[in-house]
Design an enzyme around this catalytic site. Structure first.
Site, short mmCIF file in Angstrom:
data_model
loop_
_atom_site.label_atom_id
_atom_site.label_comp_id
_atom_site.label_asym_id
_atom_site.label_seq_id
_atom_site.Cartn_x
_atom_site.Cartn_y
_atom_site.Cartn_z
N CYS A 1 14.66 -41.69 90.19
CA CYS A 1 15.64 -41.01 91.04
C CYS A 1 16.77 -40.43 90.18
CB CYS A 1 16.19 -42.00 92.07
SG CYS A 1 17.22 -41.24 93.33
N CYS A 2 17.32 -41.25 89.26
CA CYS A 2 18.39 -40.74 88.38
C CYS A 2 17.86 -39.61 87.51
CB CYS A 2 18.94 -41.86 87.51
SG CYS A 2 20.07 -42.99 88.36
N CYS B 1 26.41 -42.96 93.46
CA CYS B 1 25.75 -42.72 94.75
C CYS B 1 25.87 -43.97 95.63
CB CYS B 1 24.28 -42.40 94.53
SG CYS B 1 23.98 -40.96 93.49
N CYS C 1 23.54 -47.09 95.44
CA CYS C 1 23.49 -47.81 94.16
C CYS C 1 24.87 -48.25 93.69
CB CYS C 1 22.85 -46.93 93.09
SG CYS C 1 21.22 -46.32 93.56
N CYS D 1 23.07 -44.20 84.39
CA CYS D 1 22.08 -43.34 85.05
C CYS D 1 21.22 -42.59 84.02
CB CYS D 1 22.77 -42.34 85.97
SG CYS D 1 23.83 -41.16 85.11
S1 SF4 Z 1 22.48 -43.49 91.36
FE1 SF4 Z 1 20.92 -44.15 92.83
S2 SF4 Z 1 20.78 -42.56 94.43
FE2 SF4 Z 1 21.96 -41.73 92.67
S3 SF4 Z 1 20.46 -40.63 91.47
FE3 SF4 Z 1 20.56 -42.70 90.59
S4 SF4 Z 1 19.02 -43.95 91.71
FE4 SF4 Z 1 19.32 -42.00 92.85
#
Ligand code: SF4
Length: 231
Positions: free
Chosen positions: A119-120, A201, A204, A227
């Site tokens: 996701c990151c 985010c 998280c 991240c």
């Molecule tokens: S912090 Fe969490 S929601 Fe944001 S990009 Fe990374 S994994 Fe995705």
């Protein structure tokens, strides 16, 4: 706001040797962030951008005081707290920013639930790569006091893309930061006052107990502390 004008120019990224970096980091270790930013603008001109997550507008205020036209990059992951988006809105009003909002390619799924690394990578790393394409250098708001992993953050480094990464406030003493923020009425994300010293985010990020590492509220329950955009 009062702005000191400076000459803006564009040039290809000069190579900095390890010796060059050493000399620059020695020179700027105790320098005011504005001196570091002025150096970066003088070297990289319009090929310099600033990346911020709008936890506050400290770096934005410092940089745009010197060059109001500097491109400000915000990675819109799609999962920001509403408070963060409100700080962005307030900053747009105060600074009339040359803002670039970079969004990820649609993934069609909430990757964070199944894999935060992926996701990151999709929502932060690749979007920053895209935003910095064509740039020679960028400013980040990393501070050595953010976490134990960041305590050796240099003022100037070369990132994994080969770009010059400048961290003007990395070593800025906390009392001077506080005085500047007060004097300039820097916009601060209200979540900071609610126990979120590091704001990412919403899926998280959680509150952190007083005395804990500021990044300990990120990816709770996981060894992940970054991240990836600063690695
Ligand atoms: S912090 Fe969490 S929601 Fe944001 S990009 Fe990374 S994994 Fe995705």
């Amino acid at each position: 706001m009062t702005a000191t004008t400076t000459t803006i120019r564009t040039r290809s990224t000069p190579k900095l040797s390890a010796a060059d970096l050493g000399r620059l980091n020695t020179r700027f270790e105790s320098a005011h962030p504005t001196a570091v930013i002025l150096w970066a603008i003088g070297e990289y001109g319009q090929d310099l951008a600033l990346a911020t997550s709008f936890s506050d507008t400290l770096l934005v205020d410092l940089a745009l005081s010197v060059n109001p036209d500097m491109e400000v990059v915000f990675l819109d992951t799609g999962f920001h707290f509403s408070e963060t988006l409100e700080v962005l809105k307030q900053a747009q009003v105060r600074y009339e920013m040359n803002l670039r909002v970079e969004q990820p390619d649609p993934t069609g799924e909430d990757l964070w639930a199944s894999g935060t690394e992926a996701c990151c990578a999709a929502r932060k790393i690749r979007t920053l790569d895209s935003a910095l394409a064509g740039k020679s250098a960028w400013l980040s708001g990393l501070r050595r006091t953010d976490s134990s992993d960041r305590k050796r953050t240099p003022i100037i480094e070369i990132d994994r893309r080969g770009l010059i990464k400048v961290n003007p406030i990395a070593a800025w003493p906390a009392d001077e930061v506080a005085a500047y923020m007060d004097e300039r009425d820097v916009i601060v994300n209200p979540l900071t006052l609610e126990g979120y010293p590091s704001i990412g985010c919403w899926p998280c990020t959680e509150r952190t107990s007083t005395g804990n590492d500021a990044r300990s509220g990120r990816w709770p329950g996981s060894p992940k502390t970054e991240c990836g955009i600063h690695l």
